[in-house]
Design a protein around this motif. Structure first.
Motif, PDB file in Angstrom:
ATOM      1  N   VAL A 136       5.319   4.113   3.476  1.00 54.14           N
ATOM      2  CA  VAL A 136       4.715   5.192   4.266  1.00 54.14           C
ATOM      3  C   VAL A 136       5.396   6.520   3.956  1.00 54.14           C
ATOM      4  CG1 VAL A 136       4.102   5.978   6.587  1.00 54.14           C
ATOM      5  CG2 VAL A 136       4.289   3.520   6.128  1.00 54.14           C
ATOM      6  N   VAL A 137       4.605   7.480   3.552  1.00 52.00           N
ATOM      7  CA  VAL A 137       5.149   8.810   3.232  1.00 52.00           C
ATOM      8  C   VAL A 137       4.565   9.829   4.209  1.00 52.00           C
ATOM      9  CG1 VAL A 137       5.382  10.609   1.473  1.00 52.00           C
ATOM     10  CG2 VAL A 137       5.425   8.194   0.795  1.00 52.00           C
ATOM     11  N   TRP A 138       5.455  10.560   4.841  1.00 45.41           N
ATOM     12  CA  TRP A 138       5.065  11.635   5.774  1.00 45.41           C
ATOM     13  C   TRP A 138       4.945  12.940   4.992  1.00 45.41           C
ATOM     14  CZ3 TRP A 138       9.081  13.809   9.833  1.00 45.41           C
ATOM     15  CH2 TRP A 138       8.486  14.858  10.563  1.00 45.41           C
ATOM     16  N   LEU A 139       3.740  13.473   4.952  1.00 48.90           N
ATOM     17  CA  LEU A 139       3.536  14.791   4.324  1.00 48.90           C
ATOM     18  C   LEU A 139       3.773  15.832   5.411  1.00 48.90           C
ATOM     19  CD1 LEU A 139       0.330  14.299   2.118  1.00 48.90           C
ATOM     20  CD2 LEU A 139       2.740  14.083   1.466  1.00 48.90           C
ATOM     21  N   ARG A 140       4.872  16.563   5.266  1.00 49.03           N
ATOM     22  CA  ARG A 140       5.280  17.501   6.310  1.00 49.03           C
ATOM     23  C   ARG A 140       4.936  18.933   5.919  1.00 49.03           C
ATOM     24  NH1 ARG A 140      11.336  16.710   8.131  1.00 49.03           N
ATOM     25  NH2 ARG A 140      11.674  17.450   6.034  1.00 49.03           N
ATOM     26  N   ALA A 141       4.469  19.692   6.898  1.00 51.12           N
ATOM     27  CA  ALA A 141       4.180  21.113   6.665  1.00 51.12           C
ATOM     28  C   ALA A 141       4.379  21.849   7.976  1.00 51.12           C
ATOM     29  CB  ALA A 141       2.750  21.284   6.166  1.00 51.12           C
ATOM     30  N   HIS A 154       0.844  -1.186   0.000  1.00 47.60           N
ATOM     31  CA  HIS A 154       0.000   0.000   0.000  1.00 47.60           C
ATOM     32  C   HIS A 154       0.889   1.251   0.000  1.00 47.60           C
ATOM     33  CE1 HIS A 154      -3.125  -2.780   1.073  1.00 47.60           C
ATOM     34  NE2 HIS A 154      -2.603  -3.033   2.251  1.00 47.60           N
ATOM     35  N   LEU A 155       0.278   2.355  -0.381  1.00 54.13           N
ATOM     36  CA  LEU A 155       0.906   3.659  -0.162  1.00 54.13           C
ATOM     37  C   LEU A 155       0.132   4.297   0.980  1.00 54.13           C
ATOM     38  CD1 LEU A 155       2.571   6.217  -0.866  1.00 54.13           C
ATOM     39  CD2 LEU A 155       0.817   6.756  -2.565  1.00 54.13           C
ATOM     40  N   ALA A 156       0.805   4.593   2.095  1.00 56.15           N
ATOM     41  CA  ALA A 156       0.123   5.217   3.232  1.00 56.15           C
ATOM     42  C   ALA A 156       0.677   6.612   3.452  1.00 56.15           C
ATOM     43  CB  ALA A 156       0.320   4.366   4.492  1.00 56.15           C
ATOM     44  N   LEU A 157      -0.222   7.552   3.693  1.00 54.61           N
ATOM     45  CA  LEU A 157       0.181   8.938   3.954  1.00 54.61           C
ATOM     46  C   LEU A 157      -0.081   9.269   5.405  1.00 54.61           C
ATOM     47  CD1 LEU A 157      -1.320  10.572   0.737  1.00 54.61           C
ATOM     48  CD2 LEU A 157       1.035   9.811   1.134  1.00 54.61           C
ATOM     49  N   ILE A 158       0.933   9.811   6.055  1.00 50.41           N
ATOM     50  CA  ILE A 158       0.794  10.218   7.449  1.00 50.41           C
ATOM     51  C   ILE A 158       1.172  11.695   7.567  1.00 50.41           C
ATOM     52  CG2 ILE A 158       1.236   7.897   8.376  1.00 50.41           C
ATOM     53  CD1 ILE A 158       4.084   8.888   9.120  1.00 50.41           C
ATOM     54  N   ALA A 190       7.294  10.027  16.157  1.00 52.94           N
ATOM     55  CA  ALA A 190       6.423   8.949  15.659  1.00 52.94           C
ATOM     56  C   ALA A 190       6.326   9.005  14.134  1.00 52.94           C
ATOM     57  CB  ALA A 190       5.031   9.067  16.280  1.00 52.94           C
ATOM     58  N   TYR A 191       6.189  10.204  13.596  1.00 49.80           N
ATOM     59  CA  TYR A 191       6.114  10.322  12.137  1.00 49.80           C
ATOM     60  C   TYR A 191       7.433   9.861  11.499  1.00 49.80           C
ATOM     61  CZ  TYR A 191       1.828  13.166  12.670  1.00 49.80           C
ATOM     62  OH  TYR A 191       0.565  13.619  12.964  1.00 49.80           O
ATOM     63  N   GLU A 192       8.535  10.323  12.096  1.00 53.12           N
ATOM     64  CA  GLU A 192       9.850   9.965  11.544  1.00 53.12           C
ATOM     65  C   GLU A 192      10.077   8.469  11.545  1.00 53.12           C
ATOM     66  OE1 GLU A 192      12.657  13.785  12.464  1.00 53.12           O
ATOM     67  OE2 GLU A 192      12.757  12.075  13.835  1.00 53.12           O
ATOM     68  N   SER A 193       9.691   7.830  12.657  1.00 52.85           N
ATOM     69  CA  SER A 193      10.002   6.402  12.753  1.00 52.85           C
ATOM     70  C   SER A 193       9.018   5.544  11.956  1.00 52.85           C
ATOM     71  CB  SER A 193      10.064   5.959  14.216  1.00 52.85           C
ATOM     72  OG  SER A 193       8.809   6.123  14.815  1.00 52.85           O
ATOM     73  N   THR A 194       7.886   6.109  11.564  1.00 57.14           N
ATOM     74  CA  THR A 194       6.925   5.330  10.760  1.00 57.14           C
ATOM     75  C   THR A 194       7.210   5.484   9.269  1.00 57.14           C
ATOM     76  OG1 THR A 194       5.277   5.925  12.433  1.00 57.14           O
ATOM     77  CG2 THR A 194       4.452   4.819  10.485  1.00 57.14           C
ATOM     78  N   ALA A 195       7.697   6.661   8.894  1.00 58.04           N
ATOM     79  CA  ALA A 195       7.805   6.972   7.462  1.00 58.04           C
ATOM     80  C   ALA A 195       9.024   6.341   6.799  1.00 58.04           C
ATOM     81  CB  ALA A 195       7.861   8.487   7.278  1.00 58.04           C
ATOM     82  N   HIS A 196       8.823   5.858   5.571  1.00 56.56           N
ATOM     83  CA  HIS A 196       9.952   5.459   4.737  1.00 56.56           C
ATOM     84  C   HIS A 196      10.506   6.680   4.007  1.00 56.56           C
ATOM     85  CE1 HIS A 196       7.638   1.622   5.123  1.00 56.56           C
ATOM     86  NE2 HIS A 196       8.851   1.132   5.229  1.00 56.56           N
ATOM     87  N   ALA A 197       9.664   7.688   3.831  1.00 54.00           N
ATOM     88  CA  ALA A 197      10.088   8.888   3.102  1.00 54.00           C
ATOM     89  C   ALA A 197       9.286  10.086   3.598  1.00 54.00           C
ATOM     90  CB  ALA A 197       9.855   8.701   1.611  1.00 54.00           C
ATOM     91  N   THR A 198       9.860  11.274   3.397  1.00 47.72           N
ATOM     92  CA  THR A 198       9.187  12.506   3.810  1.00 47.72           C
ATOM     93  C   THR A 198       9.070  13.432   2.607  1.00 47.72           C
ATOM     94  OG1 THR A 198      10.191  12.292   5.984  1.00 47.72           O
ATOM     95  CG2 THR A 198       9.358  14.469   5.403  1.00 47.72           C
ATOM     96  N   VAL A 199       7.899  14.026   2.450  1.00 50.00           N
ATOM     97  CA  VAL A 199       7.725  15.006   1.370  1.00 50.00           C
ATOM     98  C   VAL A 199       7.263  16.320   1.989  1.00 50.00           C
ATOM     99  CG1 VAL A 199       6.353  15.601  -0.686  1.00 50.00           C
ATOM    100  CG2 VAL A 199       7.230  13.265  -0.416  1.00 50.00           C
TER     101      VAL A 199
END
Ligand code: S3P
Length: 173
Positions: A98-103, A3-7, A141-150
């Motif tokens: 898992v991709v972390w959408l950061r803002a 899956h592609l998951a967004l956090i 938590a976001y950092e340790s879950t994500a494979h990548a950050t955008v």
């Protein structure tokens, strides 16, 4: 195929970017808040008000598990707090890219605008301040879950979707 998951925090664009990414990838899209609402027949805000946050987190855990268990590769938009739960983190890490959408909190607050009224964690607080507090609290938590950050500050949706799809390819799934 995973899956592609967004956090990421409320207002990060998980649902908007998720829907657009799902259309590009021709995959079904699910949103864990919507799964919770469908299974209970109640809005997230009602669940918080009537049963409390802990009950919502239980329902959210089931929604994340159900989505992750789908045999069909999905695009999953996770509620902003899903990654604070260890079970969710493990399930997401193992079944999804898992991709972390950061803002930044300023951008999140501006994007949410009046949309804070159906977000129980922001309703009775100053949204910018609360988003800043949650950002600090959840960063690990976001950092340790994500494979990548955008990063999404100041970017349009199509560009963010392009980056997210590239990250999925980079995940090799
Ligand atoms: C929450 C985020 C919300 C929703 C609930 C709690 C959070 O989802 O799950 O209000 O803890 O950050 P969105 O991130 O989709 O707004």
């Amino acid at each position: 195929m995973k899956h592609l998951a967004l956090i990421g925090l409320m207002g990060a664009g998980k649902s908007t970017v998720g829907r657009a990414a799902a259309a590009r990838l021709q995959r079904p899209f699910v949103d864990t808040d919507e799964l919770v609402e469908a299974s209970t027949g109640k809005r997230v805000a009602e669940i918080f008000a009537e049963h409390g946050e802990a009950k919502f987190r239980e329902l959210e855990r089931v929604a994340v598990a159900d989505a992750c268990a789908s045999p069909e590769p999905l695009v999953i938009a996770c509620g902003g707090g899903a990654a604070i739960d260890a079970d969710n983190r493990n399930r997401l890490r193992s079944s999804a890219c898992v991709v972390w959408l950061r803002a930044s909190p300023d951008v999140l607050a501006a994007r949410l605008g009046t949309g804070t009224s159906d977000r129980p964690l922001l309703r009775s607080r100053d949204p910018r301040e609360e988003l800043g507090r949650l950002a600090a609290l959840r960063q690990g938590a976001y950092e340790s879950t994500a494979h990548a950050t955008v990063d999404t500050d100041g970017r349009d949706i199509d560009d963010v979707v392009t980056d997210v799809v590239e990250e999925l390819e980079r995940c090799g799934v």
